[in-house]
Structures are given as C-alpha cells and as structure tokens.
Motif scaffolding. Structure first.
Motif, PDB file in Angstrom:
ATOM      1  N   ILE A 284       0.809  -1.213   0.000  1.00 19.71           N
ATOM      2  CA  ILE A 284       0.000   0.000   0.000  1.00 19.71           C
ATOM      3  C   ILE A 284       0.847   1.271   0.000  1.00 19.71           C
ATOM      4  O   ILE A 284       0.434   2.288  -0.551  1.00 19.71           O
ATOM      5  CB  ILE A 284      -1.014  -0.017   1.169  1.00 19.71           C
ATOM      6  CG1 ILE A 284      -2.079   1.060   0.989  1.00 19.71           C
ATOM      7  CG2 ILE A 284      -0.284   0.136   2.505  1.00 19.71           C
ATOM      8  CD1 ILE A 284      -2.974   0.849  -0.182  1.00 19.71           C
ATOM      9  N   ASP A 285       2.035   1.255   0.556  1.00 21.94           N
ATOM     10  CA  ASP A 285       2.884   2.440   0.554  1.00 21.94           C
ATOM     11  C   ASP A 285       3.551   2.675  -0.799  1.00 21.94           C
ATOM     12  O   ASP A 285       3.964   3.796  -1.092  1.00 21.94           O
ATOM     13  CB  ASP A 285       3.963   2.338   1.633  1.00 21.94           C
ATOM     14  CG  ASP A 285       3.380   2.434   3.039  1.00 21.94           C
ATOM     15  OD1 ASP A 285       2.263   2.986   3.187  1.00 21.94           O
ATOM     16  OD2 ASP A 285       4.021   1.959   3.991  1.00 21.94           O
ATOM     17  N   ASP A 286       3.668   1.640  -1.624  1.00 24.04           N
ATOM     18  CA  ASP A 286       4.307   1.768  -2.935  1.00 24.04           C
ATOM     19  C   ASP A 286       3.315   2.112  -4.040  1.00 24.04           C
ATOM     20  O   ASP A 286       3.678   2.719  -5.037  1.00 24.04           O
ATOM     21  CB  ASP A 286       5.024   0.467  -3.322  1.00 24.04           C
ATOM     22  CG  ASP A 286       6.165   0.139  -2.383  1.00 24.04           C
ATOM     23  OD1 ASP A 286       6.655   1.057  -1.696  1.00 24.04           O
ATOM     24  OD2 ASP A 286       6.548  -1.038  -2.324  1.00 24.04           O
ATOM     25  N   GLY A 287       2.087   1.705  -3.892  1.00 26.60           N
ATOM     26  CA  GLY A 287       1.083   1.930  -4.931  1.00 26.60           C
ATOM     27  C   GLY A 287       1.107   0.818  -5.952  1.00 26.60           C
ATOM     28  O   GLY A 287       2.051   0.033  -6.036  1.00 26.60           O
ATOM     29  N   PRO A 288       0.056   0.735  -6.769  1.00 25.20           N
ATOM     30  CA  PRO A 288      -0.040  -0.360  -7.734  1.00 25.20           C
ATOM     31  C   PRO A 288       0.832  -0.143  -8.955  1.00 25.20           C
ATOM     32  O   PRO A 288       1.016   0.979  -9.409  1.00 25.20           O
ATOM     33  CB  PRO A 288      -1.515  -0.346  -8.125  1.00 25.20           C
ATOM     34  CG  PRO A 288      -1.938   1.063  -7.922  1.00 25.20           C
ATOM     35  CD  PRO A 288      -1.131   1.574  -6.763  1.00 25.20           C
ATOM     36  N   ASN A 289       1.360  -1.239  -9.464  1.00 23.96           N
ATOM     37  CA  ASN A 289       2.065  -1.228 -10.744  1.00 23.96           C
ATOM     38  C   ASN A 289       1.192  -2.035 -11.695  1.00 23.96           C
ATOM     39  O   ASN A 289       1.212  -3.259 -11.672  1.00 23.96           O
ATOM     40  CB  ASN A 289       3.462  -1.841 -10.609  1.00 23.96           C
ATOM     41  CG  ASN A 289       4.215  -1.856 -11.910  1.00 23.96           C
ATOM     42  OD1 ASN A 289       3.702  -1.452 -12.955  1.00 23.96           O
ATOM     43  ND2 ASN A 289       5.451  -2.324 -11.862  1.00 23.96           N
ATOM     44  N   THR A 290       0.429  -1.338 -12.505  1.00 22.71           N
ATOM     45  CA  THR A 290      -0.536  -2.016 -13.360  1.00 22.71           C
ATOM     46  C   THR A 290       0.124  -2.791 -14.495  1.00 22.71           C
ATOM     47  O   THR A 290      -0.519  -3.603 -15.139  1.00 22.71           O
ATOM     48  CB  THR A 290      -1.532  -1.006 -13.949  1.00 22.71           C
ATOM     49  OG1 THR A 290      -0.807   0.006 -14.659  1.00 22.71           O
ATOM     50  CG2 THR A 290      -2.357  -0.363 -12.853  1.00 22.71           C
ATOM     51  N   GLN A 291       1.405  -2.560 -14.733  1.00 14.98           N
ATOM     52  CA  GLN A 291       2.109  -3.266 -15.796  1.00 14.98           C
ATOM     53  C   GLN A 291       2.685  -4.599 -15.335  1.00 14.98           C
ATOM     54  O   GLN A 291       2.989  -5.463 -16.140  1.00 14.98           O
ATOM     55  CB  GLN A 291       3.243  -2.394 -16.352  1.00 14.98           C
ATOM     56  CG  GLN A 291       2.766  -1.053 -16.874  1.00 14.98           C
ATOM     57  CD  GLN A 291       1.697  -1.166 -17.939  1.00 14.98           C
ATOM     58  OE1 GLN A 291       1.782  -2.008 -18.824  1.00 14.98           O
ATOM     59  NE2 GLN A 291       0.664  -0.351 -17.846  1.00 14.98           N
TER      60      GLN A 291
END
Length: 127
Positions: A20-27
């Motif tokens: 949650i602290d890094d955020g999503p990587n949609t790739q």
C-alpha cells in the motif's frame, strides 16, 4: 454463475497485489510466489470499501486513497480528520459514510478533483 443455457457467464480477469505504501504497478503481473509478505507499514489500513467504479482505502492517519476500477489507478487522495473504522459508498459514488473510532457517523462529498467536503450531518454513538 451460469446462464440459462448452462454456460458460464464468468468474466476472467487478473489479480493484482501491491504494498500500500508503494502503490499499484498495473504493468506487473501478480505472482504470489514472489510477493514479499514481510513488509510493514507505519500507516496501516483501517477501512476499505468499493463499488463498481472505485476502491477507497483508509489509513490510520486519516488519509484515504481512491483507486479507479478496474484499472486500479490512483485517482485521488483525501484527508479525513478522524480515523475511519467503517466506510460505505452511496449508490452513485458521490458520497461516503464514515464511522470513526469514536463511533461518530459523518458523511463526505467526494469531488473528482480530490476534495472531500464533510457534510454538516453528524450522528454519535453509532456502531
């Protein structure tokens, strides 16, 4: 779920996991065997809610992140002055009801620009 003719109407998608602290990587593709489950956050998740269009994730600090669905892109960040315990989105995704740790129910208007305006309504001793 099955249709009238017995065929499955299930939509296939992909799972996504992120810290949650890094955020999503949609790739990136989610692979449970390579995911690091040992990370800890200084601002833990305290409440979540979702509808067809968004996912709201509340943190202990009062920060609330709005992710668009199905792309899981970070659309907005809000700040609530209290620590949410429970959240629910209304039917048209324009408001969210929040019960905080003190049992006070508040409503917020969710603006697309990233502002969450607290409404005057407040009810205490809600659980």
């Amino acid at each position: 779920m099955s249709g009238i003719d017995g065929t499955a109407n299930r939509k296939f998608g992909r799972e996504t996991a992120f810290f949650i602290d890094d955020g999503p990587n949609t790739q990136a593709m989610y692979d449970i065997s390579k995911y690091d489950f040992t990370k800890e956050s200084n601002d833990p998740i305290c409440a979540i809610t979702a509808d067809d269009h968004m996912l709201l994730v509340a943190r202990a600090s009062g920060n609330v992140m709005r992710f668009g669905l199905p792309s899981l892109s970070l659309d907005a960040k809000y700040f609530f002055k209290t620590r949410p315990n429970t959240m629910e989105i209304n039917c048209d995704s324009s408001r969210v009801g929040v019960i905080d740790m003190d049992g006070i129910l508040s409503f917020y208007d969710l603006d697309q620009g990233g502002a969450a305006n607290r409404l005057e309504f407040q009810k205490s001793e809600v659980w």
